[in-house]
Design a protein around this motif. Sequence first.
Motif, mmCIF file in Angstrom:
data_model
loop_
_atom_site.group_PDB
_atom_site.id
_atom_site.type_symbol
_atom_site.label_atom_id
_atom_site.label_comp_id
_atom_site.label_asym_id
_atom_site.label_seq_id
_atom_site.Cartn_x
_atom_site.Cartn_y
_atom_site.Cartn_z
ATOM 1 N N GLU A 83 0.964 -1.595 -0.081
ATOM 2 C CA GLU A 83 -0.225 -0.178 0.020
ATOM 3 C C GLU A 83 0.863 1.528 0.200
ATOM 4 O OE1 GLU A 83 -0.425 -2.726 1.940
ATOM 5 O OE2 GLU A 83 -2.017 -3.570 0.584
ATOM 6 N N TYR A 96 2.391 1.242 -3.455
ATOM 7 C CA TYR A 96 1.475 1.936 -4.344
ATOM 8 C C TYR A 96 1.334 3.616 -4.345
ATOM 9 C CZ TYR A 96 -3.204 2.533 -7.010
ATOM 10 O OH TYR A 96 -3.370 3.128 -7.709
ATOM 11 N N GLN A 155 2.248 -7.064 -5.937
ATOM 12 C CA GLN A 155 1.248 -6.630 -5.563
ATOM 13 C C GLN A 155 0.862 -5.423 -5.985
ATOM 14 O OE1 GLN A 155 -0.620 -7.769 -0.864
ATOM 15 N NE2 GLN A 155 1.139 -8.686 -0.655
ATOM 16 N N LYS A 215 -1.723 -3.483 -8.365
ATOM 17 C CA LYS A 215 -2.757 -2.618 -7.614
ATOM 18 C C LYS A 215 -2.652 -1.503 -8.718
ATOM 19 C CE LYS A 215 -2.281 -2.873 -2.453
ATOM 20 N NZ LYS A 215 -3.354 -2.546 -2.794
ATOM 21 N N SER A 240 -5.619 -0.198 -11.255
ATOM 22 C CA SER A 240 -6.616 0.705 -10.775
ATOM 23 C C SER A 240 -6.342 1.760 -12.196
ATOM 24 C CB SER A 240 -5.098 2.378 -10.060
ATOM 25 O OG SER A 240 -4.160 1.731 -11.222
#
Length: 356
Positions: free
Chosen positions: A295, A298, A347, A351, A355
């Motif tokens: 996260e 990203y 990962q 992401k 998007s």
Amino acid sequence: MKNDFRPAGFPAWIGSLPMDDHEKAAELMFEYTPDIPLWVQLPKFAAEGMVAQFSKGMPGLTRQNDKIFVDSADERFDDALLGFYEAYMEVTEGGGDIAESRFAIHEDDAPGFYVFMRELDRGRYSPVAVKGQVTGPFTFGTGLVDKEGRAAFYNEHIRDAAVKLIAMKARWQVNQLKKYGLPVILFLDEPALAGFGSSAFISVSRGEIDVCFAEVIEAVHAEGGLAGVHVCANAEWPVILESDADIVSFDAYSYFDKFILYADAIRSFLNDGRILAWGIVPTGDTEAIESETPESLYTLWQDQAKRIEALGFEREQVIAQSLITPSCGTGSLSLEHAMRVIDMNRQVSEKIRGSR
């Protein structure tokens, strides 16, 4: 070379793992990067060092006490150099088969390549592209030395042979991998390029590096491959962005603010349809590996992508012309840290692709 391949934010690796089993390394690689798989280098084996792995075929190559060097003072060197150029001319101008030439990479030098090919032959995966790698001509030329310990790059005759050797090793890989009918990506790994412009290479000119890159990239293009240049630290980015490379692979995690300084060169590079390989997952700092998450990485990438968009690009185009990678290979890490890097890499890619 106009590049029509669009990697669309898929993940890829730089190439190394901290393992000692090529079969298991390939299994792990296919698990985490089945879309753009590559052959894995295992630096735990001395034969897979950046110079050693691609040095066979070099005229005058000598091994003493586990060290390799070019002995240009040997009375047989001139004949060896002549034989080298004859073999080179046979492939490049005489219609010779590079697969059967002195430039072939044999299984005892790159077992990971042959494990990779055997797995691809089984047809269990459906990649969008395949990837190989070779030590870049500048790193190879400054890492390979003569009998006195002087870098081969500083001897014009030895440098020319070294660059041609790397060009042919790269071309051979593309020749072997293109049988799968997929885009073939061939990275030139250039860690030494981070030192260009410093006192360590004060006598090296931009023009000398340009000539080296042009020759190797042309060899990759001659077989229909896509040439990438990877630097795992800061660099004089116009050297790569203004070359004929199809892909520039950079450490986005640590050096994006340096990279974006060359806005005009980046804009021209992307307008030509070429590809950015974002090294967004850290590999050089174990604390960063432990503290970052998919996260957080990203979010970091989103902020950086906005700065690329500000150069005149839509988000969709930026993603279309992006690969997501670790900032460098993971061969020097613990296996635990390497696994965290490749898992986060996958990962973050998911992401980014989600998007669009």
